[in-house]
Structure formats: C-alpha cells, structure tokens
Write an enzyme that holds these catalytic residues in place. Structure first.
Site, PDB file in Angstrom:
ATOM      1  N   GLN A 263       0.833  -1.193   0.000  1.00  0.00           N
ATOM      2  CA  GLN A 263       0.000   0.000   0.000  1.00  0.00           C
ATOM      3  C   GLN A 263       0.870   1.245   0.000  1.00  0.00           C
ATOM      4  O   GLN A 263       0.621   2.198  -0.739  1.00  0.00           O
ATOM      5  CB  GLN A 263      -0.899  -0.017   1.249  1.00  0.00           C
ATOM      6  CG  GLN A 263      -2.191   0.701   1.101  1.00  0.00           C
ATOM      7  CD  GLN A 263      -2.941   0.245  -0.142  1.00  0.00           C
ATOM      8  OE1 GLN A 263      -3.445   1.082  -0.863  1.00  0.00           O
ATOM      9  NE2 GLN A 263      -3.012  -1.039  -0.435  1.00  0.00           N
ATOM     10  N   HIS A 266       2.342   3.050  -3.193  1.00  0.00           N
ATOM     11  CA  HIS A 266       1.530   3.845  -4.130  1.00  0.00           C
ATOM     12  C   HIS A 266       1.978   5.303  -4.151  1.00  0.00           C
ATOM     13  O   HIS A 266       2.240   5.856  -5.197  1.00  0.00           O
ATOM     14  CB  HIS A 266       0.047   3.770  -3.765  1.00  0.00           C
ATOM     15  CG  HIS A 266      -0.636   2.577  -4.347  1.00  0.00           C
ATOM     16  ND1 HIS A 266      -0.790   2.392  -5.689  1.00  0.00           N
ATOM     17  CD2 HIS A 266      -1.205   1.492  -3.757  1.00  0.00           C
ATOM     18  CE1 HIS A 266      -1.425   1.246  -5.920  1.00  0.00           C
ATOM     19  NE2 HIS A 266      -1.678   0.681  -4.756  1.00  0.00           N
ATOM     20  N   GLU A 331     -10.249   1.385   3.429  1.00  0.00           N
ATOM     21  CA  GLU A 331     -10.465   0.991   2.043  1.00  0.00           C
ATOM     22  C   GLU A 331     -10.214  -0.523   1.896  1.00  0.00           C
ATOM     23  O   GLU A 331     -11.042  -1.254   1.373  1.00  0.00           O
ATOM     24  CB  GLU A 331      -9.506   1.789   1.150  1.00  0.00           C
ATOM     25  CG  GLU A 331      -9.650   1.487  -0.323  1.00  0.00           C
ATOM     26  CD  GLU A 331      -8.525   2.110  -1.148  1.00  0.00           C
ATOM     27  OE1 GLU A 331      -7.509   2.574  -0.559  1.00  0.00           O
ATOM     28  OE2 GLU A 331      -8.634   2.113  -2.384  1.00  0.00           O
ATOM     29  N   HIS A 332      -9.044  -0.969   2.356  1.00  0.00           N
ATOM     30  CA  HIS A 332      -8.687  -2.391   2.326  1.00  0.00           C
ATOM     31  C   HIS A 332      -8.523  -2.878   3.758  1.00  0.00           C
ATOM     32  O   HIS A 332      -7.804  -2.253   4.533  1.00  0.00           O
ATOM     33  CB  HIS A 332      -7.341  -2.605   1.630  1.00  0.00           C
ATOM     34  CG  HIS A 332      -7.260  -2.058   0.245  1.00  0.00           C
ATOM     35  ND1 HIS A 332      -6.656  -0.845  -0.046  1.00  0.00           N
ATOM     36  CD2 HIS A 332      -7.701  -2.548  -0.946  1.00  0.00           C
ATOM     37  CE1 HIS A 332      -6.729  -0.619  -1.354  1.00  0.00           C
ATOM     38  NE2 HIS A 332      -7.359  -1.619  -1.927  1.00  0.00           N
ATOM     39  N   ASP A 365      -6.105  -6.341  -5.925  1.00  0.00           N
ATOM     40  CA  ASP A 365      -5.818  -5.227  -6.835  1.00  0.00           C
ATOM     41  C   ASP A 365      -5.862  -5.664  -8.296  1.00  0.00           C
ATOM     42  O   ASP A 365      -6.113  -4.845  -9.176  1.00  0.00           O
ATOM     43  CB  ASP A 365      -4.424  -4.652  -6.546  1.00  0.00           C
ATOM     44  CG  ASP A 365      -4.413  -3.788  -5.307  1.00  0.00           C
ATOM     45  OD1 ASP A 365      -5.500  -3.363  -4.879  1.00  0.00           O
ATOM     46  OD2 ASP A 365      -3.321  -3.553  -4.763  1.00  0.00           O
ATOM     47  N   HIS A 424     -52.446  19.013  -6.650  1.00  0.00           N
ATOM     48  CA  HIS A 424     -52.175  17.598  -6.401  1.00  0.00           C
ATOM     49  C   HIS A 424     -53.466  16.880  -5.987  1.00  0.00           C
ATOM     50  O   HIS A 424     -53.794  15.811  -6.491  1.00  0.00           O
ATOM     51  CB  HIS A 424     -51.141  17.438  -5.276  1.00  0.00           C
ATOM     52  CG  HIS A 424     -49.725  17.711  -5.669  1.00  0.00           C
ATOM     53  ND1 HIS A 424     -49.267  18.965  -5.986  1.00  0.00           N
ATOM     54  CD2 HIS A 424     -48.643  16.881  -5.784  1.00  0.00           C
ATOM     55  CE1 HIS A 424     -47.961  18.908  -6.275  1.00  0.00           C
ATOM     56  NE2 HIS A 424     -47.566  17.642  -6.163  1.00  0.00           N
TER      57      HIS A 424
END
Lengths: 434, 434
Positions: A263, A266, A331-332, A365, A424
């Site tokens: 991770q 990145h 996220e993960h 991934d 209405h």
C-alpha cells in the site's frame, strides 16, 4: 528497527486523539487549481474540439491538426494486444475473466408486483447509454484500472464506453491499450486532464458526451470531475489509498511487512496500519520492515509513507481490533487471523475485506474478481466499491387500476390538502369514483 | 385559451434548439451564499453547540439556553400524532404502510460463492450506522417527505435516524412531527439551514455526527450539503421538479391539465410538459388550462411556471414521443395512453413512470409506494430514485485458499511487475508455493 513508524496502543489515555491525527487528511481544494480547471471547462464547453486541441498541445506537447488524430482505432488496440509479452496478455485475460465473472453477479434485474386491486408497482433497471473512463497516462498508467472500470460498465450493458488517456509527448502505454481491447472499450481518445473531463461531460464535435465519468486522475482531473457533477454522474473522488491489517500474531511477519509496503508504495500519502493484540509480533513486523525496506525498488516512497502515515497499533484483543477498524472504515482490510469468518460479523465498514493469511491485498488489486476501486478516507461508512450498480439506474413503475386509483386517490387527497397542494389533490380526486 | 404556454412541434426545423432552451436550467452557485455557508460550516465544526445556538437565534429567531431545548422528545412526537385530525393520521399511516411495503422489496442481501479451488468471493451488505434527515420548516413543510426519506433508512436497517427541522419563530408543524413518529425517526432537533447540515456532518456535543444526510432544502441547505460531501454521504442535489406527460389524445383534457398543474404549483421554476401526436388534443388541453387556472388556489405560481417553463409538444407518433422523453429524461413521466406496457420498452430514462390514465402523478407523491425523491434536470440518465440502497453499502469479500493464492498470485505478480509495483508483486509471491 526502522526509526520511524508510529506505535500506538488502545491502552494509552490519548489513543482516540492520536488515532484522529494519524487519520487526518487535508483534502481542501487549491484555489489556483480551481480557477484553472474552471477556465478549461468553460473553453471546452464553448469551443469544443478547438479548445481540446489547444490544451492538449499545451499540456501534453502534442501538436496535431484535428481531433481525428487523437482517436485510436480498434485496430491500434488490437496491435497493442498482439505486441505485449505473452505472459502479460495471458495475465490480463485471466484477470479480466475473473473480474467479469464476479461482476456479473452484481447485475440487477427489474421487478414488479401487483397488489390485490390490480395496481402494478415495480422497478425497471436500465444501463446508462454511454460511460466515460478516465485513465491516467505516464508513470501511473495502470492497465488493471482499465479492466476494473470498463468491465463493470460493459457487464451493466452500457452501449458505448469511451476511454480517454493522455499520452504526454506521444508516449503510449501498450499494456493500457491491450487492457482496453480485452475489456471491450468502444472508443479511445489520447487526451487527458481537465480538458478530457470537459470533453466527456459536454461533448465536442468529435468526442461524444457521456452520462457518467469514472476513473482516477490527478488533482486537475479530480477537481474537474467535482465541477461537472450534476451535468454527468461521477464515481467517487478518491483520497490516498489505505490498508488496515488485523493480525493475530501468527502470520509470517515478512508477509505482513510486505502487505503494508504494497500500500505504501503507491505514494507518500498512502496509509498502512497494522493492528494486533500481540506486542511481540508488532516488534517482529517492525524488524521485518527494517530488514526488507532496503530491498525495495520504491524504498523512498515506502519509507516516507510509513513514517508519515503508517502505524502499528496494539489492542487488547481481536474484538477491540474490529472496533478500531470500524472507527477507521478502511479501504482495504486484511483479516490475517486464524478464523476470519468469526470476525466478519463485527466488521461494519470496509471497502474490501481480505480474509485469511493467504489473501494478500495485492491479489484483490489485480485478479481476485472484485473491484479495486474502493471508498477511501473513511467513506466506506457510506459508500461501496465501484460496481455494475454504478452503471445502471432504476425507474419506479406505478400503474394504478381504476379501483386502486379510487382507493388511494382518497388518501392522496387528504395528504395533499394537508400540505396545501390543491392541484395535487384535485388531480387525484379526478380519478375517484363519484 | 391561456396566452402563454409554449407550443412546439418536432416537425419544426429548430425543434432541437427550442427544446434545449426550454430545458436550460441555471444551477450556478451564488458566491455570496457560498461564503456565508462556508462560514457557518466552519463555526459549527469548531465551536459545536454554541455556534448552532447562535445561528438558530439569528436565523430562526429562537432564543434558548441550551441545545437540549432544541430536541423534541418521543413523547412530543406522539402528542403531535394524537393531535392531528383523524383522517390525516389514517392517511399518513396508510401511505407509510405502502411505502414500507414497496421499499422492503429493495432490500439487498449479502451473497458469496466459492470457486473450484476453495476461494471465497462475495459481497457483504450493511446498513449505515446513522442517517440525518433534513426537513424544511415553514410553508414548505411536507410530512410526505418525512415518510419518503425516513422509511427507506429504517427498512435498510439504519440504527439511528436523526431528523432536523427548523421551526422559525417557534412554529412547529404537527403533521411533520406525526409523520416522524409514524416513520420511526429516532431523534428530532428543531434546527435548520446550513448550521443543521454542519451539526449532522461534524457532530456537536449534543447532535450526533451521521454518515449520510438526505432530504430537500433551500439554497443554503443544498450548498452546505455539497460542501460536506465526502465527510458524509449526501443524496442528490435536487433541481426544480418536472413532469412530462405523454398522451395519446384520449384522456380527459381536464385530467391532463390538472396533472400539469400539480407539478407547476410546486414553484415557478417547476416544469410541466405535455407531448401528444394529436394537435386537436393539445388545443383541448390548452383550453382546459385556461378554464381551470382561475379556479386554482396557487393560480399565480402555476401561471408563472407554465408560461416560463411549460410546453405542449406535438410529435408524429408515440414512438417519437418516447424519443423526446428520453432526450429530456424527466423526473416524472406519465404514460397517459391506452397501452402503456407497449411503450415501456422504448423508455430509457425517467425517475418514475406512471402508467395509464388512472395513474395521476400525485398518487406517487403520497401513497403509491415508490419514493417521491427522484432525479431531476435530466439526471435520470445516470441516477435513481432515493431507495433502501442509498442507506446500505457493500464490502467486497475475498478469501483465498492456499491453492487459489498460489494460482492467482502468479497472475498478480505478472501484472504488478508490468505496472512497476514490486511490493505488490512480492506480497503476492510470498503466497506462491515454491
């Protein structure tokens, strides 16, 4: 030992505030970027192709006479597929098949039912007509992202997927084009930045306007997507990538260190956090980090990411680990524990959950099947992975029988008059039997 | 005849541009409003209850000593339910039952499957922990909106639904509180505006932070929702309400006129369009409009809406009517034709489709069952009615067996190395059998 990965323990009195500052992420928008993006959007909206050509010349140093030269043909994509190494082609095809298989299970069906008086109610599901896929160019050109964004759209039934990918100085990434061929992308333009987002949102003489724009990009792309939201749909605005690993202390510490690295590599803002009830294991992982870091190609990025945003957190037990995870909504989430199924019930928020010691996040991934576009920065509290559902929309179906309109018209009339909306009420009352 | 509703025909040469200018809607944000909203958000974020109390004093002219005085108890809601007229209580309960019944069919289940080597893939569906519901106060206080926003959240399994409703000068709408009681709203605060949105997004000492904010509001509320998006989820930012009626010419023209009115009475920006292949029928509806308009309580609003944004459009046939409808992607679409089922296949984009002459759009606003929060301004091209799915999110599940990790680790390794992400590759390779 590495000198600088934060150590925290839930037993420390200031744990909550220490965790909060670790997670803090400034996503405030840059005024200068905003102004620049607004200018580009306006120019493309009003001047179409001409403006796109100008900005592409300026930012990507591509000088061409017409937009037609910035479109890649299907033949060109197939050439790329034929040109890449065999093992890459096979790997892309295997990944695509698994991603397609998983996403087909997300397909939603229309449904309807009839109530006792013959009134029909239901929900009709239809694909978007056209989707735009932004793919970054240059260094961060990821063929896996092409698969992850285009395949759900095609599975959903989107008739036309239009991809844009910048090719600064004319540099084209064959693996990206090969992925587009495999995923079934319909048209590809070599444009990028805010000008590409604008072209997809508003349409130009050459680039067709799409209904939704998905895919990652730099700050200009993200800002442009935010601006055109409403004209078109967009996927999420992604923050830095994150992983939270929960380990019971019995996984090889080298494996865990490498999972954290995967991770961290990145970018420097990426966040890797390990949570364990076993303090000695945290020490062992810290030692593995120190040992393995010098062997990494992207050592400097990983080092900066771990030092700035990483953490090793000691908890009382796995129950408390789940609580910390829910607080973070990662996220993960890797559950590197003996019995991940037993923990699953306690996990309320996560983009993707990787269960067991063999499930490296990196598998997700590329080729596990589920999408790798996931909610970041705690947004898993309220949002979901990119999926087929992002390329479909629903229409409610209502068909009243005469007797149903009579019966429910009376209810609508009371409520409409209660709200002071008498047109209405009268519209409903026309359908009531006298 | 009314002097001023636009008449168009698809046979006119400038039809496309005439339709485009009819549909044009300026939703550009007001700089002054933006600045004001940012200030309010900042103050509430940093000073909590104290700031909310100040703004509520200033904007709603409510002077109280503490936030506790701005919370309404469950007893207070039940009192409101007991106090409203019997017919209103019964109508609210009937509407709520139908809305609940329809939305229960939107509930999504978690799923999983195992592939041949024992690898588990799936999707886990969980409700949001807490949702915030904004309800406008004053004149436009609509109890039906409380039902439409709160019921899907409760059906989704949201543990706590927190409602905010401003009570300017202390004026409370009992029908709104009664609807909250029926819908099962958990907490109610009498605050509104950007300060209420901020309190829900960031939390204060008294108001709990929520995960998503839904519900309509004025420009300050809409701007505040746009600003806090990312911190929390939001539903759509609604534009003016619209109806498109397609009629074969055989419905009572008074009914159609009233259906158009029922949209036009919302506000002067609301849009009512009738499409028919029958020119004489368009004349008849225009005559009905002229006849009925003077009898309407909200005559001035309806007149302004029809003159400014309404239209009667003649088409060649119902096939072309469907094409015009797809071009508009209307929020509400009435198929006032003999065989609405036959047209359904041609309709690609619409928030809700009302089938047949008995299905007045007003029925859908109150008690048909489907939601009345629908995508406006053409966004039905890519978005859906508010639903249970807006209060649930998905987490991908991935659990590799040892042999699955071996097999797919090889694929991930090739792709990761192709992207230059070697920590990803090595993380996957650790799980490959030597």
């Amino acid at each position: 030992m590495t000198d600088s990965i934060t150590r925290l323990s839930t037993s420390q009195s200031d744990f909550d505030s220490a965790l909060a500052s670790l997670l803090a992420w400034d996503d405030s928008v840059d005024h200068q970027v905003n102004e620049s993006v607004r200018h580009i959007l306006h120019e493309v909206k009003t001047r179409g192709d001409a403006a796109v050509l100008e900005f592409t010349g300026k930012f990507d140093r591509l000088s061409v006479a017409s937009m037609a030269e910035l479109e890649l043909s299907e033949v060109r994509l197939q050439e790329a597929l034929a040109r890449i190494p065999e093992d890459q082609r096979v790997a892309l095809e295997q990944a695509a098949a698994r991603v397609r298989d998983y996403h087909e299970r997300q397909n939603q069906a229309s449904w309807r039912y009839e109530d006792e008086d013959g009134t029909v109610l239901g929900q009709k599901v239809t694909p978007l007509d056209r989707a735009g896929l932004y793919v970054p160019g240059g260094k961060a050109a990821y063929p896996s992202s092409v698969l992850m964004n285009a395949i759900p759209a095609k599975v959903a039934g989107v008739a036309e997927v239009v991809m844009v990918v910048p090719t600064p100085d004319g540099v084209v990434n064959d693996m990206v084009l090969a992925a587009a061929a495999i995923a079934g992308v319909d048209r590809v333009f070599t444009i990028g930045g805010a000008q590409a987002v604008a072209a997809l949102a508003y349409g130009t003489e050459t680039v067709p306007a799409v209904d939704k724009i998905v895919g990652p990009g730099n700050i200009y792309v993200a800002t442009a997507k935010r601006e055109v939201f409403g004209v078109v749909g967009i996927d999420m605005i992604a923050g830095p990538s994150e992983i939270l690993v929960i380990c019971d202390g019995n996984t090889n510490p080298d494996w865990i260190a490498m999972d954290l690295f995967s991770q961290a590599e990145h970018d420097e803002q990426a966040q890797s956090i390990l949570v364990s009830p076993d303090g000695a294991f945290l020490d062992a992982v810290e030692a593995s980090i120190a040992k393995l870091l010098p062997t990494m190609e992207r050592e400097e990025i990983i080092r900066a990411s771990l030092a700035g945003r990483g953490a090793l957190i000691q908890v009382a037990d796995l129950k408390e680990a789940a609580q910390v995870s829910n607080r973070i909504a990662p996220e993960h989430l890797e559950l590197s524990v003996e019995d991940p199924e037993a923990m699953l019930g306690d996990i309320r928020h996560a983009g993707a959950i990787f269960m067991g010691r063999y499930t490296a996040e990196a598998l997700g991934d590329y080729c596990a099947g589920p999408n790798h576009v996931l909610p970041t920065s705690g947004t898993a509290r309220f949002s979901s992975p990119l999926g087929v559902y992002d390329f479909q929309k629903r229409s409610s179906l209502i068909g009243f029988s005469a007797s149903g309109a009579d019966r429910m018209g009376r209810v609508a009339s009371v409520l409409a008059r209660g709200e002071g909306l008498t047109a209405h009420a009268r519209s409903a009352e026309y359908r009531i039997n006298e």
